[in-house]
Design a protein around this motif. Sequence first.
Motif, mmCIF file in Angstrom:
data_model
loop_
_atom_site.group_PDB
_atom_site.id
_atom_site.type_symbol
_atom_site.label_atom_id
_atom_site.label_comp_id
_atom_site.label_asym_id
_atom_site.label_seq_id
_atom_site.Cartn_x
_atom_site.Cartn_y
_atom_site.Cartn_z
ATOM 1 N N ILE A 91 0.825 -1.242 -0.011
ATOM 2 C CA ILE A 91 0.055 0.119 0.179
ATOM 3 C C ILE A 91 0.845 1.235 0.072
ATOM 4 N N ILE A 92 0.992 1.966 -1.079
ATOM 5 C CA ILE A 92 1.716 3.034 -1.400
ATOM 6 C C ILE A 92 0.899 4.615 -1.210
ATOM 7 N N THR A 93 1.060 4.971 0.009
ATOM 8 C CA THR A 93 0.412 6.339 0.258
ATOM 9 C C THR A 93 1.227 7.641 0.346
ATOM 10 N N ARG A 94 0.587 8.577 0.483
ATOM 11 C CA ARG A 94 1.419 9.805 0.178
ATOM 12 C C ARG A 94 2.080 10.008 1.539
ATOM 13 N N GLU A 95 1.735 9.377 2.506
ATOM 14 C CA GLU A 95 2.455 9.508 3.831
ATOM 15 C C GLU A 95 3.817 8.564 3.655
ATOM 16 N N PHE A 96 3.202 7.460 3.203
ATOM 17 C CA PHE A 96 4.503 6.408 3.038
ATOM 18 C C PHE A 96 5.556 7.248 2.163
ATOM 19 N N GLY A 148 -2.346 -6.301 -10.573
ATOM 20 C CA GLY A 148 -2.913 -5.429 -10.024
ATOM 21 C C GLY A 148 -2.296 -4.223 -9.216
ATOM 22 N N TYR A 149 -2.631 -2.983 -9.672
ATOM 23 C CA TYR A 149 -1.717 -2.116 -8.551
ATOM 24 C C TYR A 149 -3.039 -1.133 -7.718
ATOM 25 N N ASP A 150 -3.859 -1.732 -7.459
ATOM 26 C CA ASP A 150 -4.905 -0.899 -6.948
ATOM 27 C C ASP A 150 -4.439 -0.062 -5.530
ATOM 28 N N ALA A 151 -3.422 -0.827 -5.053
ATOM 29 C CA ALA A 151 -2.749 -0.334 -3.720
ATOM 30 C C ALA A 151 -1.935 1.109 -3.835
ATOM 31 N N PHE A 152 -1.652 1.207 -5.247
ATOM 32 C CA PHE A 152 -0.775 2.465 -5.470
ATOM 33 C C PHE A 152 -1.921 3.835 -5.446
ATOM 34 N N ASP A 153 -1.430 5.006 -4.772
ATOM 35 C CA ASP A 153 -1.971 6.089 -4.770
ATOM 36 C C ASP A 153 -1.155 6.754 -6.009
ATOM 37 N N ILE A 154 -1.833 6.680 -7.125
ATOM 38 C CA ILE A 154 -1.293 7.405 -8.217
ATOM 39 C C ILE A 154 -1.112 8.720 -8.080
ATOM 40 N N HIS A 155 -1.965 9.512 -7.894
ATOM 41 C CA HIS A 155 -1.760 10.854 -7.780
ATOM 42 C C HIS A 155 -0.450 11.227 -7.033
ATOM 43 N N ALA A 156 -0.387 10.647 -5.620
ATOM 44 C CA ALA A 156 0.809 10.954 -4.863
ATOM 45 C C ALA A 156 2.036 10.483 -5.639
ATOM 46 N N MET A 157 2.114 9.332 -6.296
ATOM 47 C CA MET A 157 3.311 8.864 -6.848
ATOM 48 C C MET A 157 3.814 9.775 -8.096
ATOM 49 N N LYS A 158 2.580 10.438 -8.827
ATOM 50 C CA LYS A 158 3.030 11.270 -9.674
ATOM 51 C C LYS A 158 3.683 12.390 -9.406
ATOM 52 N N GLU A 159 2.892 12.871 -8.252
ATOM 53 C CA GLU A 159 3.464 14.218 -7.634
ATOM 54 C C GLU A 159 4.849 14.094 -7.030
ATOM 55 N N GLU A 165 6.262 9.988 1.690
ATOM 56 C CA GLU A 165 7.087 11.262 2.499
ATOM 57 C C GLU A 165 8.187 10.860 3.491
ATOM 58 N N LYS A 166 7.928 9.347 3.776
ATOM 59 C CA LYS A 166 9.094 8.679 4.506
ATOM 60 C C LYS A 166 10.059 8.022 3.619
ATOM 61 N N ALA A 167 9.832 8.148 2.345
ATOM 62 C CA ALA A 167 10.752 7.423 1.600
ATOM 63 C C ALA A 167 11.401 8.577 0.623
ATOM 64 N N PRO A 168 12.166 9.471 1.027
ATOM 65 C CA PRO A 168 12.416 10.599 0.215
ATOM 66 C C PRO A 168 13.309 10.324 -1.147
ATOM 67 N N ARG A 169 14.119 9.164 -0.947
ATOM 68 C CA ARG A 169 15.054 8.913 -2.065
ATOM 69 C C ARG A 169 14.361 8.009 -3.039
ATOM 70 N N LEU A 170 13.098 7.329 -2.872
ATOM 71 C CA LEU A 170 12.691 6.494 -3.752
ATOM 72 C C LEU A 170 12.272 6.796 -5.125
ATOM 73 N N LYS A 171 12.712 6.016 -6.057
ATOM 74 C CA LYS A 171 12.607 6.160 -7.464
ATOM 75 C C LYS A 171 11.433 5.492 -8.023
ATOM 76 N N ILE A 172 11.179 4.073 -7.377
ATOM 77 C CA ILE A 172 10.331 3.199 -7.969
ATOM 78 C C ILE A 172 9.841 2.426 -6.953
ATOM 79 N N VAL A 173 8.753 1.871 -6.945
ATOM 80 C CA VAL A 173 7.799 0.941 -6.546
ATOM 81 C C VAL A 173 7.544 -0.356 -7.432
ATOM 82 N N SER A 174 8.338 -1.300 -7.129
ATOM 83 C CA SER A 174 8.081 -2.386 -8.144
ATOM 84 C C SER A 174 7.087 -3.250 -7.488
ATOM 85 N N ASN A 175 5.817 -3.346 -8.043
ATOM 86 C CA ASN A 175 4.855 -4.317 -7.569
ATOM 87 C C ASN A 175 5.020 -5.608 -8.089
#
Length: 327
Positions: free
Chosen positions: A55-60, A76-87, A62-72
Amino acid sequence: MKPKVFIAKPIPKEVENYIAQYCDYKIWKNQEPIPMDVLLKEVADVEGLMTPKGIITREFLEKAPRLKIVSNIAVGYDAFDIHAMKEQGVLGTHTPYVLDESVADLAFGLILSASRRITEFNNMVKGGKWDKSIRETYFYGQDVHHATLGIIGMGRIGEKIARRAALGFEMKVLYNSIRRKPVLEEKYGIHYSELNPLLESADFVLLMLPLNNSTYHFFGEEQFNRMKSNAIFINCSRGQVVDETALIAALKEGKIYGAGLDVFEVEPVDKENPLLKMDNVVVLPHIGSATEQTRFDMAMKAAENLVACVTGRVPENVVQELKCLVK
Ligand code: 8YV
């Protein structure tokens, strides 16, 4: 220096070795899911995360500032907060193609089990309840061959199910989808249908839709009301695409003949869920892709996506909504 990544579930040694060639990695080796507080500590300084439906949320993020990729490690990627990841400019990838055939096999397992009452009678025979006094008609089920299958969602997996149905079981296949698929219509002799006529004529209604804002509870009372009383409902996509209360009511009231379910609104399913008590419902613990080979292929594909991103290449399977980040 190699890029740092974290792998949030045990993976096959060969996949781990592949990652080790390119990354400085840590891995969660326990079978039980990683607790969120542990995961948050692990991702604080990594560039890549490989996770099973994490589950990848905006809060998540924020706590991973160097993150470039979440490889699911799932399609199904319904657990992604797409808006937050885009931002935040964090890529998301998934594992399409490699699980299509396995999920299609399981869909047929559900179709056959629910229509020919395989699990119900398996339990009866093993329970020592098969005896001569049972009348012949008690064993009757529904035919699969030459019946009409209505598939809702004609993506990669839908296509594999349609092929099995049309060519193997000689079923009439209707499908409803956002986009028409003329090539598949030609190839397998399947037919596009508006949703309501599909629901009204299919002997099997099979859902193969991804979960997102527009498909949450897409299937409910109105749709069950339109189904034939001898029709069987099959779901091996996501439980939340269906209003489960409406499904339970439809089964209780005999509006449909039965159901085959690999997925539930809440997983693991609640032990008190009425669906578990119904003989005409076949239930499975979300095992669509669960074969040794397919799970290996999913892990390897997720690893390739992860490595590509953290070594400066574009991963092959960026999810549709985040492709704008790599153009
Ligand atoms: C599970 C699935 O995700 O890929 C998907 O979207 O639903 C399944 O393959 C898999 O079980 C998670 O590890």
